[in-house]
Design a protein around this motif. Structure first.
Motif, PDB file in Angstrom:
ATOM      1  N   THR A 118       0.837  -1.198   0.000  1.00 17.24           N
ATOM      2  CA  THR A 118       0.000   0.000   0.000  1.00 17.24           C
ATOM      3  C   THR A 118       0.873   1.251   0.000  1.00 17.24           C
ATOM      4  O   THR A 118       2.055   1.215   0.371  1.00 17.24           O
ATOM      5  N   HIS A 119       0.275   2.366  -0.404  1.00 18.58           N
ATOM      6  CA  HIS A 119       0.932   3.671  -0.354  1.00 18.58           C
ATOM      7  C   HIS A 119      -0.090   4.702   0.092  1.00 18.58           C
ATOM      8  O   HIS A 119      -1.094   4.930  -0.594  1.00 18.58           O
ATOM      9  N   LYS A 120       0.155   5.274   1.276  1.00 17.49           N
ATOM     10  CA  LYS A 120      -0.763   6.246   1.877  1.00 17.49           C
ATOM     11  C   LYS A 120      -2.166   5.667   2.013  1.00 17.49           C
ATOM     12  O   LYS A 120      -3.167   6.346   1.756  1.00 17.49           O
ATOM     13  N   GLY A 121      -2.227   4.391   2.390  1.00 20.99           N
ATOM     14  CA  GLY A 121      -3.506   3.743   2.623  1.00 20.99           C
ATOM     15  C   GLY A 121      -4.205   3.237   1.384  1.00 20.99           C
ATOM     16  O   GLY A 121      -5.313   2.703   1.481  1.00 20.99           O
ATOM     17  N   ILE A 122      -3.610   3.382   0.219  1.00 20.99           N
ATOM     18  CA  ILE A 122      -4.225   2.934  -1.043  1.00 20.99           C
ATOM     19  C   ILE A 122      -3.510   1.675  -1.516  1.00 20.99           C
ATOM     20  O   ILE A 122      -2.280   1.630  -1.574  1.00 20.99           O
ATOM     21  N   LEU A 123      -4.281   0.660  -1.834  1.00 21.43           N
ATOM     22  CA  LEU A 123      -3.730  -0.617  -2.271  1.00 21.43           C
ATOM     23  C   LEU A 123      -3.029  -0.453  -3.611  1.00 21.43           C
ATOM     24  O   LEU A 123      -3.611   0.032  -4.582  1.00 21.43           O
ATOM     25  N   GLN A 124      -1.761  -0.882  -3.667  1.00 20.54           N
ATOM     26  CA  GLN A 124      -0.973  -0.775  -4.882  1.00 20.54           C
ATOM     27  C   GLN A 124      -0.796  -2.111  -5.594  1.00 20.54           C
ATOM     28  O   GLN A 124      -0.888  -2.186  -6.812  1.00 20.54           O
ATOM     29  N   SER A 125      -0.530  -3.176  -4.815  1.00 18.72           N
ATOM     30  CA  SER A 125      -0.254  -4.472  -5.434  1.00 18.72           C
ATOM     31  C   SER A 125      -0.462  -5.575  -4.409  1.00 18.72           C
ATOM     32  O   SER A 125      -0.330  -5.357  -3.201  1.00 18.72           O
ATOM     33  N   LEU A 126      -0.803  -6.753  -4.902  1.00 19.12           N
ATOM     34  CA  LEU A 126      -0.944  -7.955  -4.079  1.00 19.12           C
ATOM     35  C   LEU A 126       0.071  -8.971  -4.596  1.00 19.12           C
ATOM     36  O   LEU A 126      -0.139  -9.609  -5.627  1.00 19.12           O
ATOM     37  N   GLU A 127       1.172  -9.115  -3.887  1.00 17.75           N
ATOM     38  CA  GLU A 127       2.283  -9.932  -4.357  1.00 17.75           C
ATOM     39  C   GLU A 127       2.190 -11.362  -3.832  1.00 17.75           C
ATOM     40  O   GLU A 127       2.308 -11.592  -2.630  1.00 17.75           O
ATOM     41  N   PRO A 128       1.996 -12.364  -4.695  1.00 20.62           N
ATOM     42  CA  PRO A 128       2.051 -13.765  -4.238  1.00 20.62           C
ATOM     43  C   PRO A 128       3.495 -14.171  -3.975  1.00 20.62           C
ATOM     44  O   PRO A 128       4.393 -13.840  -4.738  1.00 20.62           O
TER      45      PRO A 128
END
Length: 395
Positions: A118-128
């Protein structure tokens, strides 16, 4: 304290100390297994069955839903777009979900870990995370709390997404996969494949035997036998008949052994059916039997739905903050329906005002046409007005 007592004390402390994270990552199943051990991911039938499940779950659309007083409504915003379209950099949504499920069923022995960025509370990526990079460690003195080691760095369960399959008997927060159940079957399939390869590569399968005089000295050496074949047996052109002396040679045709004679095929079929039964897929997906629509739909409604429900619940728990929102897979997209039957069902619903024209067109893969109005037939009336029919009014 004597040297012996100090050495004993150090040994006790070493046994009771927490497992070193680097050592925990280094000691994997293939490093400590006995000779002859076969991993499940090395068996084509097991890998095929698990991959088919993973691909099906990866092909389903993920809906962001909201609970309202009028029922559950689909939400389309940046969060739903992120999860359903671009969940991870350098991976499509289908590849991302397939990797998660393959770790869950096969590579991770019932466990799959995804790290949200996340960046500043915003989801950026979901890394497996690859299964080889992950290790699980219970907290000392507790059977409920644990830590997840990723490349040796400990993380709390609430900081990552931890998907599990087939909970462990002792540590219920940890999955154990299918390793124990399929171990013997995997060994049988591996041995059967080795037997088939050895049989097909064997040179002892002649279909023609040529008898010669045993006391002839020129046939006692390999060079003499080769000379015999070149002189009498090997033709100058394909299909040319053999010309051999009648008194010195006798030719017999024999039937070589086949895999059916060794009962290899029956054994493999039984083991493949056992794999299909344990993994939970229709047998035809592992090369046994034929496709059956009812069996396929039952597979989607039971096995695929059960695994996908666990995934969507973990995604909701770890990503969704609103108590009224949740994530849901579109299971209906995987069911095998005849297009005419779907069209007839939707048209019947349209006559009762349950389905509009654009909803019908969407299910038969036609673009919207602005048919948003619900139009029930005139003889379908609300329940509370059923007594107002003219035929029931006494004049």
């Amino acid at each position: 304290m004597s040297k012996r007592r100090r050495a004993t004390a150090r040994a006790i402390q070493t046994r009771n100390a927490p497992v070193n994270s680097a050592l925990a990552l280094w000691l994997r199943d293939e490093d400590i297994c006995m000779p002859g051990y076969t991993r499940l991911c090395d068996i084509p039938e097991i890998q095929t069955a698990c991959l088919r499940i993973a691909e099906l779950i990866g092909s389903m659309t993920i809906y962001l839903m909201s609970n309202t007083k009028q029922g559950d409504v689909r939400i389309q915003n940046e969060l739903s777009k992120k999860i359903d379209i671009t969940p991870c950099d350098n991976m499509t949504r289908s590849e991302w979900m397939t990797a998660i499920v393959m770790n869950l069923l096969l590579y991770g022995a019932g466990n799959s870990v995804v790290v949200p960025h996340t960046h500043k509370g915003i989801l950026q990526s979901l890394e497996p995370i690859a299964a080889d990079r992950v290790q699980f460690m219970p907290v000392y003195g507790s059977r409920r709390d644990y830590r997840i080691l990723i490349d040796g760095v400990a993380r709390k369960p609430e900081d990552v997404l931890h998907f599990t399959y087939n909970p462990d008997r002792e540590f219920l927060w940890k999955g154990q996969g299918l390793t124990v159940t399929l171990r013997d079957i995997a060994q049988n399939l591996k041995q059967a494949q080795k037997t088939v390869n050895a049989f097909l590569s064997s040179e002892f399968k002649p279909s023609v035997i040529v008898k010669v005089a045993a006391l002839s000295p020129e046939f006692a050496s390999p060079e003499g036998r080769k000379k015999l074949i070149d002189s009498y047996v090997k033709p100058e052109s394909p299909g040319q008949p053999w010309i051999i002396p009648a008194g010195d040679f006798a030719v017999e045709q024999v039937k070589p052994l086949t895999l059916d004679d060794l009962a290899i095929r029956d054994t493999i079929e039984l083991d493949r059916r056992a794999v299909a039964s344990v993994v939970g897929v229709p047998p035809y997906l592992v090369g046994v039997g034929e496709f059956k629509r009812d069996e396929w739909n039952n597979f989607i409604q039971t096995k695929i739905r059960a695994i996908a429900l666990g995934i969507q619940q973990e995604l909701t728990r770890g990503l969704i903050l609103s108590p009224d929102w949740y994530l849901r897979f579109n299971f209906w997209s995987l069911l095998d329906y005849d297009l005419k039957n779907v069209s007839d069902i939707l048209q019947s619903g349209g006559d009762r005002g349950w389905v509009n024209g654009d909803e019908w067109r969407d299910r038969v893969y036609l673009p919207p046409a602005g048919l948003k109005e619900y139009r029930p037939l005139e003889n379908y009336i609300p329940y509370e007005k059923s007594g107002d029919q003219k035929k029931l009014v006494q004049e």
